[in-house]
Write a protein that holds these residues in place. Structure first.
Motif, PDB file in Angstrom:
ATOM      1  N   GLU B 353       0.857  -1.526   0.126  1.00 12.58           N
ATOM      2  CA  GLU B 353      -0.241   0.203   0.581  1.00 12.58           C
ATOM      3  C   GLU B 353       1.311   0.848  -0.015  1.00 12.58           C
ATOM      4  OE1 GLU B 353      -3.020  -1.447  -0.814  1.00 12.58           O
ATOM      5  OE2 GLU B 353      -2.755   0.585  -0.526  1.00 12.58           O
ATOM      6  N   SER B 354       2.266   1.142   0.726  1.00 14.24           N
ATOM      7  CA  SER B 354       2.691   2.527   1.427  1.00 14.24           C
ATOM      8  C   SER B 354       3.746   2.767  -0.102  1.00 14.24           C
ATOM      9  CB  SER B 354       3.934   2.403   1.650  1.00 14.24           C
ATOM     10  OG  SER B 354       2.852   2.265   3.249  1.00 14.24           O
ATOM     11  N   LEU B 355       3.986   1.515  -1.362  1.00 15.44           N
ATOM     12  CA  LEU B 355       4.200   1.360  -2.007  1.00 15.44           C
ATOM     13  C   LEU B 355       3.950   2.738  -2.997  1.00 15.44           C
ATOM     14  CD1 LEU B 355       6.744   0.056  -4.263  1.00 15.44           C
ATOM     15  CD2 LEU B 355       5.434  -1.508  -4.792  1.00 15.44           C
ATOM     16  N   LYS B 356       2.889   2.840  -3.161  1.00 14.18           N
ATOM     17  CA  LYS B 356       2.381   3.813  -4.077  1.00 14.18           C
ATOM     18  C   LYS B 356       2.100   4.844  -3.659  1.00 14.18           C
ATOM     19  CE  LYS B 356      -1.584   0.581  -4.587  1.00 14.18           C
ATOM     20  NZ  LYS B 356      -3.015   0.015  -3.749  1.00 14.18           N
ATOM     21  N   LYS B 357       2.491   5.118  -2.712  1.00  9.86           N
ATOM     22  CA  LYS B 357       2.555   6.887  -2.209  1.00  9.86           C
ATOM     23  C   LYS B 357       4.174   7.204  -2.090  1.00  9.86           C
ATOM     24  CE  LYS B 357      -0.783   6.848   1.176  1.00  9.86           C
ATOM     25  NZ  LYS B 357      -1.274   6.895   2.802  1.00  9.86           N
ATOM     26  N   GLU B 358       5.166   5.853  -1.836  1.00 10.86           N
ATOM     27  CA  GLU B 358       6.592   6.607  -0.839  1.00 10.86           C
ATOM     28  C   GLU B 358       7.798   6.346  -2.645  1.00 10.86           C
ATOM     29  OE1 GLU B 358       9.662   4.424   0.096  1.00 10.86           O
ATOM     30  OE2 GLU B 358      10.521   5.546   0.038  1.00 10.86           O
ATOM     31  N   TRP B 359       6.655   5.918  -3.444  1.00 10.32           N
ATOM     32  CA  TRP B 359       7.439   5.735  -4.937  1.00 10.32           C
ATOM     33  C   TRP B 359       8.350   7.287  -5.369  1.00 10.32           C
ATOM     34  CZ3 TRP B 359      10.108   2.568  -7.171  1.00 10.32           C
ATOM     35  CH2 TRP B 359      10.076   2.979  -8.900  1.00 10.32           C
ATOM     36  N   GLU B 360       7.436   7.886  -5.085  1.00 12.26           N
ATOM     37  CA  GLU B 360       8.011   9.348  -4.680  1.00 12.26           C
ATOM     38  C   GLU B 360       9.165   9.596  -4.329  1.00 12.26           C
ATOM     39  OE1 GLU B 360       5.737  12.286  -3.325  1.00 12.26           O
ATOM     40  OE2 GLU B 360       6.834  14.076  -4.247  1.00 12.26           O
ATOM     41  N   GLY B 361       9.472   9.291  -3.165  1.00 14.52           N
ATOM     42  CA  GLY B 361      10.728  10.039  -2.764  1.00 14.52           C
ATOM     43  C   GLY B 361      11.625   8.903  -2.900  1.00 14.52           C
ATOM     44  N   VAL B 362      11.376   7.620  -3.537  1.00 13.08           N
ATOM     45  CA  VAL B 362      12.675   6.731  -3.691  1.00 13.08           C
ATOM     46  C   VAL B 362      13.082   7.357  -4.778  1.00 13.08           C
ATOM     47  CG1 VAL B 362      12.623   4.509  -5.130  1.00 13.08           C
ATOM     48  CG2 VAL B 362      11.694   4.938  -3.463  1.00 13.08           C
ATOM     49  N   LYS B 363      11.863   8.526  -5.720  1.00  9.97           N
ATOM     50  CA  LYS B 363      12.970   8.345  -7.538  1.00  9.97           C
ATOM     51  C   LYS B 363      13.434   9.980  -7.203  1.00  9.97           C
ATOM     52  CE  LYS B 363       8.853   9.172  -9.557  1.00  9.97           C
ATOM     53  NZ  LYS B 363       8.429   9.712 -10.922  1.00  9.97           N
ATOM     54  N   LEU B 364      12.901  10.055  -6.109  1.00  9.21           N
ATOM     55  CA  LEU B 364      13.962  11.284  -5.497  1.00  9.21           C
ATOM     56  C   LEU B 364      15.184  11.610  -4.950  1.00  9.21           C
ATOM     57  CD1 LEU B 364      10.668  13.870  -4.075  1.00  9.21           C
ATOM     58  CD2 LEU B 364      11.800  14.224  -6.474  1.00  9.21           C
ATOM     59  N   MET B 365      15.221  10.371  -4.612  1.00  8.24           N
ATOM     60  CA  MET B 365      16.632  10.054  -4.180  1.00  8.24           C
ATOM     61  C   MET B 365      17.744   9.974  -5.108  1.00  8.24           C
ATOM     62  SD  MET B 365      16.891  10.139  -0.821  1.00  8.24           S
ATOM     63  CE  MET B 365      15.633  10.764   0.068  1.00  8.24           C
ATOM     64  N   GLU B 366      17.824   9.988  -6.010  1.00 13.54           N
ATOM     65  CA  GLU B 366      18.227   9.989  -7.462  1.00 13.54           C
ATOM     66  C   GLU B 366      19.164  11.475  -7.442  1.00 13.54           C
ATOM     67  OE1 GLU B 366      19.679   7.239  -8.582  1.00 13.54           O
ATOM     68  OE2 GLU B 366      17.834   5.727  -7.768  1.00 13.54           O
TER      69      GLU B 366
END
Lengths: 359, 432
Positions: B353-366
């Motif tokens: 469930e969280s994956l849908k929201k946190e994808w944004e954070g994972v991308k921004l780490m780059e």
């Protein structure tokens, strides 16, 4: 949980290099783990002495006469009366991987009481990538039962090839002479269940007692310097190799891991003898460390030999005023690379230097 | 034939032998005093007591020689004895749940001697339930608004970021902060871990960021610096941040946990180590301690994802503030440690469930990680506040074009420093 594939033995791809001056009785304890492998024994000290190797091991043995014969005038770069001579073993090996261990290191036990197969752990470390560009707080993410933590960029999760696996020691810790004198009874009893990559740009003290490396990736950088007989310092051989290796690994995008496996270090060397050997080193390292921290290799240096030759130049230019020893050392570094290339010509079949004694 | 020794040199020989019994040297003529001092040095007999003797003579030549040779009296011991003064510590808890009873009971043995600051997530409606027997202050939405002002500020104290308000209003030296879904863990011997004591130990012992010690923290009992570690680096530097770890539910991101739903961290690694200078790391806010005096302003609540949520999988605010602190520590010469203590993290939430929201954070780490890795502060930035302001400007310049979240982050960092200055001066005025 997903099944774990067994660690490959790599028995035809790995040589175990052991420097010795006495005997190799310690190999009996290692027999279950070492017997499949080929050993390269570098006999230091008096070449007329016969070193007894326990039955059943496949080995080749080199004493000082052999080293002089094989390298001719270039033998001057190999230390005499110091375990630094072990790097001759790296040079004559034809394998991809090297594991080196001291003859006073035995099999340790993990906290559950089980014997630790140090070689297997080194192989695991070396066959999995390293992560020098961003520190993972759960340590080696490729180990079973762990992974990259939240915040670790995905683009960095492939890692880089691991060039060196630096193991540790239970019982007698690898302290310098002053520390040994102040804490003669301290023993390392703490088993730290971790392997980790040393970040890029960070230097560390590399100990040669329990060390594995990918000879194809970094071999020529593992020169253990001029120590022992006729030299002003001792016990800085592995340190020197470690600093050179780390700088070159950082430049070439390779990784170095430290941590597991542990071996059991049984002999504490005499701290007064050690103090005499290390004395100058203790002062010199105050100059040497800033030198290595500031070293920058030009991007045209794309092979280990090129990096190492460039490093030798910089040692001569910048450390000569610390002591004339460094001029000698820089020259020896160049001699080492020349000897390495002679014995390991690229693209051709390896030159025969055979001292092989079969089982 | 060898010249016989002079009377003077014989006298100095005897004086040197009996130096420890002499209590006053001021009567000696200058040249004799100087000769005695040099001979004392050469004989290796210069102790603190004897140095004081020479200094007490007040003779210029001796004093200038001492200063030229850079002989110094060590005024403070290298390793301070660790005496945790309870009044130096605040435990800051961000309450994302109303009922803190079981959390507080589980931590009672560890928390009860300290003062607690409990900040209720402003989005959480209702009254907090806190058991008795603790010394604490609670801050709620109304308290936050009265300090910050109710007009929309770029600093948002909601969700996991509510705890930063606690950092702001504390006036203690050390802050320990633990998520409210964690309980004490057990070590490899089955003993309950006092996470607060370990964080304080980490913060009160020196860090060693300039050279890696292969036996990890050299200041721990039973270990030391290894052979090859330069002596000039063995006094270490002050530790600004202590990052602890987690057993059971580790702090993985949502994709990782979703891919390995059964993966739990059961490995207890008995080590603390200093993360080397210039090496960046992802700091998890779940279990941390820091020196508020050294790095407080650098713990910025600035990086808020557009869809930030109430599970750690749905945030990266701590990763951002952690890297701010690391860059600033590297610049100001402080250390950051990682490793012990462990806490036990309870099961909570659904990674998929969280994956849908946190994808944004994972991308921004780059983008975020290379930014911090290349961040260099100017020589003029000598306080944590200065450093944060410079970093905010760099964020605005280099990251703002990439995503609006960075513009908000930059503003929040500037706003936070302002707030920090206002609140800390208000506190010190009221304390005066």
């Amino acid at each position: 949980m997903a099944g774990v594939s067994p660690t490959p033995l790599l028995k035809d791809e790995l040589d175990i290099v052991i420097p010795t001056i006495r005997n190799l009785d310690f190999l009996e304890m290692w027999r279950p783990f070492f017997q499949p492998y080929h050993l390269i024994i570098v006999q230091d000290g008096d070449p007329s002495k016969t070193i007894k190797v326990p039955e059943g091991f496949d080995y080749e043995l080199y004493n000082r006469n052999d080293i002089n014969r094989i390298l001719g005038p270039k033998a001057s770069c190999i230390s005499f009366k110091d375990s630094a001579c072990r790097c001759f073993g790296y040079m004559v090996s034809k394998k991809k991987y090297i594991y080196t261990i001291d003859d006073d290191c035995f099999v340790a036990k993990d906290p559950s009481g089980k014997d630790i197969n140090a070689l297997e752990q080194h192989i695991k470390n070396i066959l999995s990538p390293a992560t020098p560009y961003f520190f993972n707080t759960l340590y080696d993410p490729y180990r079973d039962g762990t992974d990259f933590v939240r915040g670790y960029p995905f683009s960095l999760r492939e890692g880089v090839p691991t060039a060196v696996s630096h193991g540790l020691w239970l019982n007698i810790p690898d302290y310098d002479a002053p520390t040994q004198l102040v804490k003669p009874r301290e023993r390392n009893t703490r088993y730290v269940d971790a392997v980790m990559t040393i970040p890029k740009g960070t230097l560390f003290p590399m100990c040669g007692m329990n060390l594995a490396f990918n000879r194809e990736l970094i071999g020529p950088a593992m020169y253990f310097g001029l120590m022992g007989d006729g030299q002003p310092i001792g016990r800085y051989d592995d340190m020197w190799a470690g600093w050179c290796t780390k700088v070159i690994c950082d430049h070439l995008g390779l990784g170095i891991k430290t941590g597991l496996p542990y071996i059991w270090h049984s002999k504490a060397s005499n701290p007064f003898v050690n103090l005499k050997k290390e004395y100058k080193g203790i002062y010199w390292q105050e100059e040497i460390i800033p030198f290595f921290q500031a070293v920058s290799l030009p991007k045209e240096c794309t092979t280990v030999q090129q990096c190492y030759t460039e490093l030798a130049k910089q040692v001569k230019a910048k450390l000569a005023n610390v002591d004339p020893y460094f001029t000698k050392l820089a020259d020896a570094m160049v001699t080492w690379i020349e000897a390495w290339d002679e014995l390991n010509p690229s693209g051709e079949a390896p030159a025969k230097t055979s001292n092989v004694k079969a089982k | 034939m060898r010249k016989p020794p002079t009377l003077l040199s014989l006298t100095i020989d005897i004086a040197l032998l009996n130096l420890s019994h002499i209590s006053d040297l001021s009567f000696l003529p200058d040249h004799v005093l100087l000769e005695l001092f040099l001979r004392t040095l050469r004989a290796g007999k210069l102790t603190e007591k004897i140095l004081k003797l020479f200094v007490a003579t007040g003779k210029d030549e001796i004093l200038s020689l001492i200063s030229e040779l850079n002989i110094q009296l060590i005024l403070t011991p290298v390793l301070p004895t660790i005496n945790i003064r309870d009044d130096e510590v605040d435990i800051v808890i961000g309450a994302l749940h109303l009922d803190l009873t079981s959390f507080m009971e589980d931590w009672r043995a560890v928390f009860s001697r300290f003062h607690l600051i409990i900040v209720q997530d402003p989005d959480l409606k209702g009254d907090l339930k806190i058991p008795g027997g603790f010394s604490f202050d609670v801050y709620m939405k109304s308290d936050i608004e009265s300090v910050v002002g109710s007009s929309s500020s770029s600093v948002v104290f909601s969700g996991y970021s509510c705890r930063y308000f606690g950092y702001l209003v504390s006036h203690k030296k050390y802050i320990i902060s633990i998520d409210d879904d964690c309980i004490p863990a057990k070590d490899d011997k089955g003993e309950l871990i006092d996470a607060v004591a370990q964080h304080i130990t980490n913060l009160m012992t020196p860090a060693t960021p300039f050279f890696f010690n292969t036996l990890y923290d050299p200041f721990r009992k039973g270990t030391d610096f290894v052979r090859g570690y330069p002596f000039s680096l063995r006094s270490g530097v002050q530790c600004g941040l202590s990052c602890g770890l987690w057993l059971n539910l580790a702090d993985y991101d949502a994709p990782t946990q979703a891919l390995k739903p059964g993966q739990r961290n059961s490995r207890f690694v008995d080590a603390v180590l200093t993360v080397p200078a210039r090496a960046m790391l992802p700091v998890s806010g779940i279990n941390i301690g820091f020196d508020r005096e050294l790095v407080g302003p650098a713990m910025v609540p600035a990086f808020r994802l557009a869809k930030e949520g109430k599970f750690r999988w749905e945030t990266v605010e701590d990763i951002w503030s952690g890297m701010c602190v690391k860059v600033i520590c590297d610049h100001l010469g402080y250390g950051v440690k990682s490793g012990l203590p462990y806490v036990w993290r309870n099961e909570r939430g659904n990674a998929v469930e969280s994956l849908k929201k946190e994808w944004e954070g994972v991308k921004l780490m780059e983008e975020v990680v290379p930014f911090f890795q290349s961040m260099r502060l100017s020589q003029g930035a000598v306080t944590a506040e200065d450093c944060v302001i410079e970093m905010a400007a760099a964020v605005k310049e280099r990251l703002e074009p990439l995503d609006p979240v960075f513009a908000r982050a930059s503003e929040a960092m500037v706003e936070w420093v302002k707030l920090w200055k206002v609140v800390t001066s208000r506190l010190s005025n009221s304390a005066a």
